[in-house]
Design an enzyme around this catalytic site. Structure first.
Site, PDB file in Angstrom:
ATOM      1  NE  ARG A 183      -4.110  -1.758   2.209  1.00 13.16           N
ATOM      2  CZ  ARG A 183      -4.979  -1.951   3.184  1.00 13.16           C
ATOM      3  NH1 ARG A 183      -4.896  -1.233   4.285  1.00 13.16           N
ATOM      4  NH2 ARG A 183      -5.918  -2.873   3.086  1.00 13.16           N
ATOM      5  CE  LYS A 184       2.708   2.122   4.718  1.00  9.79           C
ATOM      6  NZ  LYS A 184       1.842   0.951   4.948  1.00  9.79           N
ATOM      7  CB  ALA A 185       4.908   5.836  -2.472  1.00  4.06           C
TER       8      ALA A 185
END
Length: 298
Positions: A183-185
């Site tokens: 879910r992180k960049a």
């Protein structure tokens, strides 16, 4: 279902992973070292240790600061449970501090009040979360922690690319912790990092994440009760290209945030998140008025 995130994984990233898998050398190696060096260069924080998750990064930070039973750690009342879970796992007590209604982060005034209200407890550290990537007032918070003799850890799980008071996380604190969850960049599948300006603390993290092993003149010695929180080399290989493209990713997120502000500003039943130019926008989180059914909106 609309996904919360779609990782930016391209063929070149997959080819690097395959290269590592075919090499037969899978545990932390050349790509882990390369990614650590790239994170150091990107953030300007001089020391970095890649680990198996953002939660592992937080746990190792507390262990490196020797926080345990009988101690107390201040944690934001609004954050993902992992921030508090790692404190519980060490045997220390969680002390909750409220957050700002619009930025979702702890502000200096609330922190000072929480410290004063809990003077009878053996407060040892503060974990500040840059929630959704919004930069907390970390310079002032660091001053408060110094005044009260408390360690400061930044939970920057959502804040890769966030600039707080002119610097990336890790500049004003003892340590900062990143997450590379999908879910992180930037993602390594599962994964995380501890960064710091303190070389000795990162040395302790490196030892504790690898079974408590210390190397002297090429000889391995078990010097502490450590854990296995290492990152694999193929995980690190997955992120190398993503980090090179990260400035474009960050610009894209900021453009989307601007669009959301423009399109949602007339909605009376919605409160938009507080704007900050150095927000990394891991998420654009709105709040709904009490009369609105959140599940129906979703």
């Amino acid at each position: 279902m609309i996904k919360l995130a779609s990782p930016d994984i391209r063929n070149e990233d997959i080819e690097r992973v395959v290269e590592v898998l075919q090499s037969g050398s899978l545990v932390q190696g050349a790509y882990v070292k390369k990614l650590e060096d790239q994170i150091i260069k990107y953030t300007g924080t001089p020391y970095c240790s890649l680990v198996s998750s953002g939660t592992a990064a937080l746990h190792l930070s507390l262990m490196a600061l020797e926080i345990g039973k009988g101690d107390a750690v201040i944690v934001p009342a609004f954050t993902f449970p992992a921030t508090a879970n790692v404190v519980e796992v060490t045997g220390a007590e969680v002390v909750l501090c409220d957050v700002d209604l619009h930025s979702y982060v702890v502000n200096p005034g609330a922190l000072e009040q929480t410290i004063v209200q809990n003077k009878t407890k053996n407060l040892k550290a503060v974990i500040v979360v840059h929630e959704f990537g919004y930069p907390a007032e970390i310079k002032e918070i660091a001053g408060i922690c110094k005044k009260h003799g408390l360690f400061l850890i930044e939970d920057a799980a959502c804040a890769f690319g966030t600039i707080a008071n002119g610097h990336h996380p890790g500049f004003y604190s003892d340590m900062a912790c990143y997450s590379f969850h999908p879910r992180k960049a930037i993602t390594t599948g599962e994964g995380g990092a501890v960064v710091s300006t303190n070389e000795n603390l990162i040395k302790k993290v490196n030892c504790l994440k690898n079974h408590g092993i210390e190397y002297t003149d090429g000889t391995m010695d078990f010097v502490a009760a450590g854990l296995n929180y290492r990152m694999t080399d193929f995980q690190a290989a997955l992120a190398i290209g993503q980090l090179k493209r990260f400035d474009d990713e960050l610009a894209k997120r900021k453009k989307l945030a601007d669009m959301y502000y423009k399109l949602l500003k007339e909605q009376k039943n919605i409160t938009l998140p507080k704007y900050h130019a150095n927000h990394s926008w891991q998420s654009f989180m709105i709040t709904l008025c009490a009369e609105i059914n959140r599940h129906e909106i979703i």
